[in-house]
Design a protein around this motif. Structure first.
Motif, mmCIF file in Angstrom:
data_model
loop_
_atom_site.group_PDB
_atom_site.id
_atom_site.type_symbol
_atom_site.label_atom_id
_atom_site.label_comp_id
_atom_site.label_asym_id
_atom_site.label_seq_id
_atom_site.Cartn_x
_atom_site.Cartn_y
_atom_site.Cartn_z
ATOM 1 N N ARG A 1 -0.004 4.369 -0.417
ATOM 2 C CA ARG A 1 -0.729 5.641 -0.258
ATOM 3 C C ARG A 1 -0.249 6.458 0.933
ATOM 4 N NH1 ARG A 1 -6.582 2.866 -0.873
ATOM 5 N NH2 ARG A 1 -5.497 1.428 0.563
ATOM 6 N N ASP B 1 0.864 -1.177 0.000
ATOM 7 C CA ASP B 1 0.000 0.000 0.000
ATOM 8 C C ASP B 1 0.901 1.228 0.000
ATOM 9 O OD1 ASP B 1 -1.823 2.006 0.348
ATOM 10 O OD2 ASP B 1 -2.923 1.040 1.987
ATOM 11 N N LEU C 1 -2.271 2.674 -4.944
ATOM 12 C CA LEU C 1 -1.562 3.956 -5.027
ATOM 13 C C LEU C 1 -2.538 5.041 -5.436
ATOM 14 C CD1 LEU C 1 0.592 4.359 -8.261
ATOM 15 C CD2 LEU C 1 -1.276 2.759 -8.091
ATOM 16 N N ASP C 2 -2.172 6.296 -5.117
ATOM 17 C CA ASP C 2 -3.002 7.438 -5.488
ATOM 18 C C ASP C 2 -2.187 8.566 -6.104
ATOM 19 O OD1 ASP C 2 -1.624 8.190 -3.263
ATOM 20 O OD2 ASP C 2 -3.376 8.561 -1.983
ATOM 21 N N ASP C 3 -0.842 8.493 -5.994
ATOM 22 C CA ASP C 3 0.011 9.552 -6.535
ATOM 23 C C ASP C 3 1.175 8.907 -7.303
ATOM 24 O OD1 ASP C 3 1.568 11.730 -7.102
ATOM 25 O OD2 ASP C 3 1.527 12.577 -5.079
#
Length: 565
Positions: A466, A464, A493-495
């Motif tokens: 994030r 993870d 992920l987010d970025d």
């Protein structure tokens, strides 16, 4: 000794007979330019060493240079052959005729070889020690096969063509080319790696040849026969078992698709030379192994064991319990598969994962085992870390591959427990996908992994990413420069840009994230993970840009290392 330059090209040289080549060397033009040769180059041992460092083009030219270099250069040039084309080019095309029989071209020999032609072929073939990539569909293979078939049909024994042959790799064995394998016999041949097909099993010609291999190749040390998809007939098992029992110096045996009888299993157990064994487990194998009488130290020197079971894990567990292996084993690979698998099939029972790991922990030496590979490519089983915890007792593991067996849920603390148990890890294939509700480690656990396994070179895991604000990309707390392969599957992920910066800082040798897992089962069918794919592709794009900025670009696509001072 003099140094004479002979005006002969490689292709011309290889097609000349002894008489014509002697005639060329006797001309005045050849002796027009001579110089003294250094005494060291007159030693055949030194010439042999020199030839080992030259490519084929240079060796061909060197063979045409002088008498001192001719034999060493030819020995090195012909030592390893890919296919039979160089041999068949020595003979005129008019010796064969191509016949079309039911759209399957057959080459037929029009006339037997003359003594001069035999002498020419033997001059070069007698230097060959390794044959590889001899495809049965190639024209050269069929031409040489036509010579062998003609000889067997006329009951004229062929003289030995490959007296120095030691290894044969990647040759397909079929009933139609058995005659050629009878011709390839020799007392030096000790390594034979063959392939065949399911349809060829019913041939009596093939079965007779397999039964006679012990006599044809008496000094076998490494043997492989594979590519049978279904269970072989009893006649093939009896024939192969007879051959195996006749070989007393076997080192490597790979029977990917064939079983043996009880006596053959007992023979392999007693061999002190055997170090590597690959077996395919059919339903009839286990009863025969149960009937075997085990010696005091079975498989006393076995270091590499590969087992392939096409039924289910309990078969593998019972097999491992019957083997009574010694403490020398350093590599274990177990594969499970079902040829009739469909997407609607239920996953492997998690309890079976626990059972196979517990059996391995009970049957193998914890101080010698360095590699464990467990594979089931059709499995989509999710387990907790406790299911594989029995394997934590192997403290000297360097390679662990279980990503293709199950999906393991674990926290940061679980991952820390795992890596402290395996500090010598060089390759870890732990996960290639997880389900959305699974527990996975964070970047913090990922960094602990890199800290406790500094020799890690290949890694497959789901994390993870994030929560990464705490990571310092300028002065990272950990940096592994040895890792070159990284697979993160469907990690969250987010970025993408931030993740790329972190990976670039802590894994500077990883140029891109491996994405092949997205084209395989089961990740390929997990629709809920599909939105992550373009994000990880963007991570790779940012990684590529960062590496270009670090290394620089000279404007022509060539990377130039730029000073960081």
């Amino acid at each position: 000794m003099c140094f004479a330059i002979l005006p002969v090209s490689r292709d011309m040289y290889l097609s000349l007979s002894d008489e014509s080549f002697s005639l060329i060397k006797s001309t005045s033009a050849v002796h027009a330019f001579t110089v003294d040769m250094h005494a060291a180059l007159q030693l055949s041992e030194i010439c042999d060493v020199v030839c080992n460092f030259l490519d084929r083009r240079t060796l061909a030219r060197l063979a045409c240079t002088c008498r001192a270099f001719e034999e060493p250069a030819l020995d090195a040039l012909w030592k390893a052959m890919r296919g039979f084309e160089p041999l068949t080019r020595l003979l005129p095309d008019s010796m064969w005729i191509l016949e079309d029989r039911d759209r399957d071209p057959v080459v037929r020999l029009l006339k037997p070889l003359s003594p001069q032609q035999w002498k020419l072929m033997q001059k070069y073939a007698s230097r060959i020690t390794l044959l590889s990539s001899c495809f049965a569909s190639s024209m050269a293979f069929r031409k040489l096969l036509a010579i062998a078939v003609h000889s067997r049909a006329t009951f004229e024994p062929l003289p030995p063509l490959f007296p120095k042959l030691e290894e044969i790799w990647g040759v397909i064995l079929t009933p139609s080319n058995v005659a050629l394998f009878y011709w390839l016999k020799g007392r030096r041949l000790s390594r034979l790696y063959l392939s065949s097909f399911e349809g060829d099993l019913v041939s009596h010609t093939l079965i007779d040849f397999v039964s006679d291999m012990g006599t044809i190749y008496p000094n076998m040390k490494a043997f492989s026969l594979d590519s049978f998809d279904n269970e072989p007939p009893d006649t093939m098992i009896r024939g192969l078992s007879k051959t195996i029992r006749s070989w007393e110096r076997l080192v490597d045996v790979r029977l990917d698709s064939l079983g043996l009888d009880t006596a053959a299993y007992e023979h392999l157990m007693r061999l002190e030379s055997l170090t590597s064994l690959t077996l395919r487990l059919f339903h009839h194998c286990l009863p025969r192994l149960r009937q075997a009488v085990f010696p005091p130290k079975p498989f006393s020197m076995l270091a590499d064991l590969t087992l392939d079971c096409d039924r289910h894990i309990p078969w593998m567990i019972e097999w491992l319990s019957c083997l009574h292996l010694s403490s020398c084993l350093s590599r274990l690979s177990c594969s499970f598969h079902n040829s009739s698998y469909t997407l609607d099939d239920s996953p492997t029972d998690p309890q079976q994962i626990i059972d196979i790991c517990s059996t391995i922990a009970a049957q193998f030496c914890h101080k010698s085992l360095e590699t464990i590979i467990l594979e089931d490519y059709e499995s989509s089983t999710s387990v907790q870390v406790d299911s594989i915890r029995p394997l934590f007792s192997f403290s000297r593991l360097r390679y662990v591959g279980i990503a293709n067996l199950c999906s393991t849920s674990l926290s940061d603390d679980d991952l820390l427990d795992l890596v402290t148990s395996w500090p010598l890890l060089q390759v870890l294939r732990l996960n290639r996908y997880v389900k959305p509700q699974a527990t996975v480690p964070t970047f913090k656990g990922f960094c602990h992994l890199l800290q406790h396994c500094p020799r890690l070179q290949e890694l497959s895991i789901v994390v993870d990413t994030r929560d990464s604000e705490w990571v310092d990309v300028v002065r990272p707390a950990v940096c592994n420069r040895m890792m070159h392969y990284l697979c993160l599957g469907n990690s969250f992920l987010d970025d993408p840009k931030r993740v790329a910066s972190i990976l670039f800082a802590i894994l500077p040798s990883v140029k891109e994230i491996n994405m092949t897992c997205w084209t395989d089962d089961p990740l390929y069918y997990l629709q809920e993970s599909k939105p992550l794919l373009p994000m990880w592709q963007e991570v790779n794009r940012h990684l590529g840009e960062l590496h270009k900025c670090r290394d620089g670009d000279d404007g022509h696509g060539k990377m130039v290392l730029r000073s960081t001072a």
